[in-house]
Design an enzyme around this catalytic site. Structure first.
Site, PDB file in Angstrom:
ATOM      1  N   PRO A  84       1.240  -1.359  -0.002  1.00 55.15           N
ATOM      2  CA  PRO A  84       0.128  -0.182   0.158  1.00 55.15           C
ATOM      3  C   PRO A  84       0.881   1.517   0.490  1.00 55.15           C
ATOM      4  O   PRO A  84       1.857   1.155   0.405  1.00 55.15           O
ATOM      5  CB  PRO A  84      -0.864   0.000   1.571  1.00 55.15           C
ATOM      6  N   CYS A  85       0.287   2.252  -0.393  1.00 55.75           N
ATOM      7  CA  CYS A  85       1.096   3.416  -0.557  1.00 55.75           C
ATOM      8  C   CYS A  85       0.422   4.445  -0.311  1.00 55.75           C
ATOM      9  O   CYS A  85       1.372   5.719  -0.719  1.00 55.75           O
ATOM     10  CB  CYS A  85       1.455   3.514  -2.387  1.00 55.75           C
ATOM     11  N   GLN A  86      -0.409   4.758   0.358  1.00 53.15           N
ATOM     12  CA  GLN A  86      -0.928   5.599   0.834  1.00 53.15           C
ATOM     13  C   GLN A  86       0.107   6.592   2.025  1.00 53.15           C
ATOM     14  O   GLN A  86      -0.008   7.673   1.200  1.00 53.15           O
ATOM     15  CB  GLN A  86      -2.244   5.690   1.985  1.00 53.15           C
ATOM     16  N   PHE A  88       3.508   6.328   1.156  1.00 45.57           N
ATOM     17  CA  PHE A  88       4.383   6.317   0.034  1.00 45.57           C
ATOM     18  C   PHE A  88       3.540   8.193  -0.437  1.00 45.57           C
ATOM     19  O   PHE A  88       5.156   8.931  -1.390  1.00 45.57           O
ATOM     20  CB  PHE A  88       5.040   5.772  -0.335  1.00 45.57           C
ATOM     21  N   SER A  89       2.550   8.318  -0.744  1.00 49.50           N
ATOM     22  CA  SER A  89       2.734   8.894  -1.844  1.00 49.50           C
ATOM     23  C   SER A  89       2.919  10.705  -1.780  1.00 49.50           C
ATOM     24  O   SER A  89       2.406  11.114  -1.153  1.00 49.50           O
ATOM     25  CB  SER A  89       1.034   8.636  -2.154  1.00 49.50           C
TER      26      SER A  89
END
Ligand SMILES: C[S@@+](CC[C@H](N)C(=O)[O-])C[C@H]1O[C@@H](n2cnc3c(N)ncnc32)[C@H](O)[C@@H]1O
Length: 326
Positions: A84-86, A88-89
């Site tokens: 999941p990238c939340q 990192f985004s």
């Protein structure tokens, strides 16, 4: 040659798997089957899992990755996962980019845990471009080091789906781990398959405007609101149909005309994409079934996915460089 077994974490609706298995058509091209077989897939989103289960022979198990007991994961040759990238985004500015300090940023450790226990020959991880720069660029080297300490030689590259026949500018970091040094030496990332004017265009994947339901159009009130605020805000991000679409995200169901998300301006009216158009922008073939969940859930799972055609090119290259080479 037998098929290579694949285990998938955070499978979502299965963009990675769909590309990896191949055997589909997209924009008139045939993407042949590749020698992989899915033996394990998990996600904690039951709606994404519902789409997944309508499309694959192997079922997605709905479970939190933190609950996965590594020894109970079936043996496999490749572990895949778009962790999941939340956090990192670069989109996630509120709270500001937390990177690996944030709990969700730690989910990639679950991938490490399985690599340590199961020791597959390869892994393929995918993430947003922002992973390279988050935390003053401190997070990414830590992630690479963790993968190396788990026993892997690591190659990574920022790939743009639009270079591989997908009508979308979508940059993603692809990290590939090789347990064997020779595989690491042999592997090269795929070179772009389309350049300049040959690239697939947004126009190629849009439905005929006379077939679009009224519900996809923005109201006159929303358009007037956008026009009033256009001095200080971005004017609705109407896309040029003769180039590639800007990145589509997971919240296409809720986009407004004042945001940065891509919208369409056709025949004097603004509208959002239909879920099927969003799936085509992501390079899912027409055969991919979406309809088992609400449109809101379809947009979410589709917007989160790895474009199957991009994944097909990565895996086709892996087969040629490493599997067939031996
Ligand atoms: C970027 S998406 C993956 C997309 C997928 N690779 C594809 O190509 O379609 C990340 C996924 O991680 C899942 N996820 C987030 N936290 C999770 C957790 N704690 N356990 C299991 N899955 C989780 C989300 O539901 C989401 O489907």
């Amino acid at each position: 040659m037998g098929k290579l077994k694949v285990a998938s974490l955070f499978c979502g609706c299965g963009g990675m798997e769909y590309g990896m298995l191949g055997g589909f058509e997209y924009l008139g091209k045939n993407f042949n089957s590749l020698p992989f077989e899915i033996v394990y897939a998990i996600d904690n989103d039951k709606y994404a899992a519902q789409i997944y289960n309508a499309n694959f022979l192997h079922s997605c198990e709905i479970i939190d990755v933190k609950e996965v007991v590594a020894v109970s994961v079936p043996d496999h040759d490749i572990l895949i996962g778009g962790f999941p990238c939340q956090s990192f985004s670069i989109v996630a500015q509120n709270p500001p980019r937390l990177g690996y300090k944030d709990d969700r940023g730690k989910l990639f450790f679950e991938m490490i845990k399985i690599l340590q226990h199961k020791n597959p020959r390869f892994f393929i991880a995918e993430n947003v471009k922002g992973l390279l720069s988050v935390n003053q660029k401190k997070t990414f080297p830590i992630i690479v080091k963790e993968f190396e300490q788990a026993g892997y030689h690591v190659k990574y590259k920022l790939l743009n789906a639009s270079d591989y026949g997908v009508p979308q500018k979508r940059e993603r970091i692809i990290i590939i781990g090789f347990r064997n040094f020779q595989d690491f030496v042999n592997f090269e990332f795929p070179i772009p398959t389309t350049i300049g004017d040959q690239k697939a265009k947004l126009r190629d994947v849009l439905a005929q405007s006379n077939l679009i339901d009224e519900k996809y159009y923005f109201s006159q009130k929303a358009v007037d609101g956008m026009m009033r605020t256009k001095e200080k805000m971005n004017k609705g991000r109407a896309q040029n149909l003769d180039t590639q679409c800007n990145t589509i995200g997971s919240h296409l169901a809720k986009i407004s005309l004042n945001g940065t998300d891509p919208v369409l301006y056709e025949n004097g009216r603004y509208r959002r994409f239909t879920p099927r158009e969003a799936a085509r922008i992501q390079s899912f073939s027409e055969a991919f079934k979406l309809e088992s969940v609400s449109e809101h859930r379809q947009y979410r799972a589709i917007g989160n996915a790895v474009p199957p055609v991009l994944m097909w090119h990565i895996c086709n290259t892996l087969v040629h460089c490493c599997i067939n080479a031996n």
